[in-house]
Enzyme design. Structure first.
Site, PDB file in Angstrom:
ATOM      1  N   SER A  65       0.795  -1.265   0.030  1.00  0.00           N
ATOM      2  CA  SER A  65       0.045   0.101   0.002  1.00  0.00           C
ATOM      3  C   SER A  65       0.859   1.191   0.013  1.00  0.00           C
ATOM      4  O   SER A  65       2.086   1.155   0.447  1.00  0.00           O
ATOM      5  CB  SER A  65      -0.910  -0.001   1.402  1.00  0.00           C
TER       6      SER A  65
HETATM    7  N1  SAH Z   1       0.101  -5.509   4.189  1.00  0.00           N
HETATM    8  C1  SAH Z   1       0.827  -5.752   2.852  1.00  0.00           C
HETATM    9  C2  SAH Z   1       0.152  -5.459   1.467  1.00  0.00           C
HETATM   10  C3  SAH Z   1      -0.777  -6.626   1.336  1.00  0.00           C
HETATM   11  S1  SAH Z   1      -1.300  -6.716  -0.311  1.00  0.00           S
HETATM   12  C4  SAH Z   1       2.030  -5.042   2.953  1.00  0.00           C
HETATM   13  O1  SAH Z   1       2.405  -4.495   3.840  1.00  0.00           O
HETATM   14  O2  SAH Z   1       2.971  -5.594   2.051  1.00  0.00           O
HETATM   15  C5  SAH Z   1      -2.715  -8.053   0.233  1.00  0.00           C
HETATM   16  C6  SAH Z   1      -2.280  -9.204   0.624  1.00  0.00           C
HETATM   17  O3  SAH Z   1      -3.476  -9.837   1.059  1.00  0.00           O
HETATM   18  C7  SAH Z   1      -1.776 -10.086  -0.600  1.00  0.00           C
HETATM   19  O4  SAH Z   1      -0.302 -10.400  -0.127  1.00  0.00           O
HETATM   20  C8  SAH Z   1      -2.918 -11.253  -0.714  1.00  0.00           C
HETATM   21  O5  SAH Z   1      -2.331 -12.575  -1.106  1.00  0.00           O
HETATM   22  C9  SAH Z   1      -3.371 -11.245   0.592  1.00  0.00           C
HETATM   23  N2  SAH Z   1      -4.597 -11.814   0.830  1.00  0.00           N
HETATM   24  C10 SAH Z   1      -5.728 -11.600   0.153  1.00  0.00           C
HETATM   25  N3  SAH Z   1      -6.830 -12.262   0.667  1.00  0.00           N
HETATM   26  C11 SAH Z   1      -6.350 -12.999   1.547  1.00  0.00           C
HETATM   27  C12 SAH Z   1      -6.993 -13.943   2.653  1.00  0.00           C
HETATM   28  N4  SAH Z   1      -8.313 -14.542   2.389  1.00  0.00           N
HETATM   29  N5  SAH Z   1      -6.098 -14.432   3.762  1.00  0.00           N
HETATM   30  C13 SAH Z   1      -4.800 -14.248   3.513  1.00  0.00           C
HETATM   31  N6  SAH Z   1      -4.344 -13.167   2.893  1.00  0.00           N
HETATM   32  C14 SAH Z   1      -5.068 -12.618   1.921  1.00  0.00           C
END
Ligand code: SAH
Length: 213
Positions: A65
């Protein structure tokens, strides 16, 4: 030291100044954003852009993000050092590192195995011993360590998963984007008062989808 390294501190200070000017004032959040080396969480070819205020690709069709959104969501959790925080969507581990730097005990769940493994190794290498990574679907939360004083979801579901509300502590804060699979979502702050959940609209955001299969 190459030119990039000598300018990293300036770029990072400028990023924090921008976040501050946009209204994030929690000193714990600002100090963590000043400390965590964001360029170590992005792909090598994106290092020079690591301190710009926009999201970046972290591979596997996922994004880290924008720094302002990380700071805003973190501030909205209203945490105190030592609190237990659950994150759904570990991604690059940057958000988890910010929380760890603030002195929280962080539990983070990621559903893409390669990201989970790469990020667990990265956080270990950077010395964040207070981050606990789990591979799996975050829909169910991580009940073993609940209740959490803060829960942060960094992918957008179409509805708030009920297990996350159940795992929120009394007075705890949940920050989560909710909306349709395509297009913008609304960022919600949910505060638990006993069996009641107060919901505050924090505005429009754009997150990758929360995958629930
Ligand atoms: N917080 C992260 C950015 C996340 S991007 C950072 O600081 O880099 C969103 C992430 O959520 C992705 O890696 C995706 O694979 C994960 N995601 C999506 N749905 C999910 C679920 N149901 N359970 C766990 N992770 C999930």
């Amino acid at each position: 030291m190459d030119d990039f390294d000598t300018r990293t501190e300036d770029r990072q200070a400028a990023m924090v100044a921008l976040i501050r000017s946009r209204g994030v004032r929690d000193p714990l959040v600002l100090a963590a954003m000043e400390q965590v080396p964001r360029h170590k969480f992005v792909a090598p070819e994106q290092r020079s852009q690591a301190y710009g205020d926009y999201p970046l690709s972290i591979g596997h069709c996922q994004t880290i993000s924008q720094p302002y959104i990380v700071a805003l969501m973190t501030q909205m959790l209203s945490l105190k050092p030592g609190n237990r925080v659950l994150e759904i969507g570990t991604g690059s581990g940057y958000q988890a590192a910010i929380l760890a730097e603030m002195g929280m005990e962080v539990y983070t769940v990621e559903r893409i195995a390669m990201l989970h493994e790469e990020t667990q190794a990265r956080l270990q290498e950077l010395g964040y011993t207070n981050v606990h990574c789990r591979f799996g679907n975050g829909y169910a939360g991580w009940p073993e360590h609940s209740p959490y004083q803060g829960i942060i979801v960094t992918a957008a579901p179409t509805q708030i998963p009920p297990p996350l509300m159940e795992q929120l502590d009394e007075g705890g804060h949940l920050v989560i984007p909710v909306g349709p699979l395509h297009g913008y979502q609304t960022l919600w702050l949910v505060i638990r008062h006993g069996d009641q959940f107060e919901k505050i609209d924090l505005g429009g955001v754009a997150f990758v989808p929360f995958v629930h299969k």
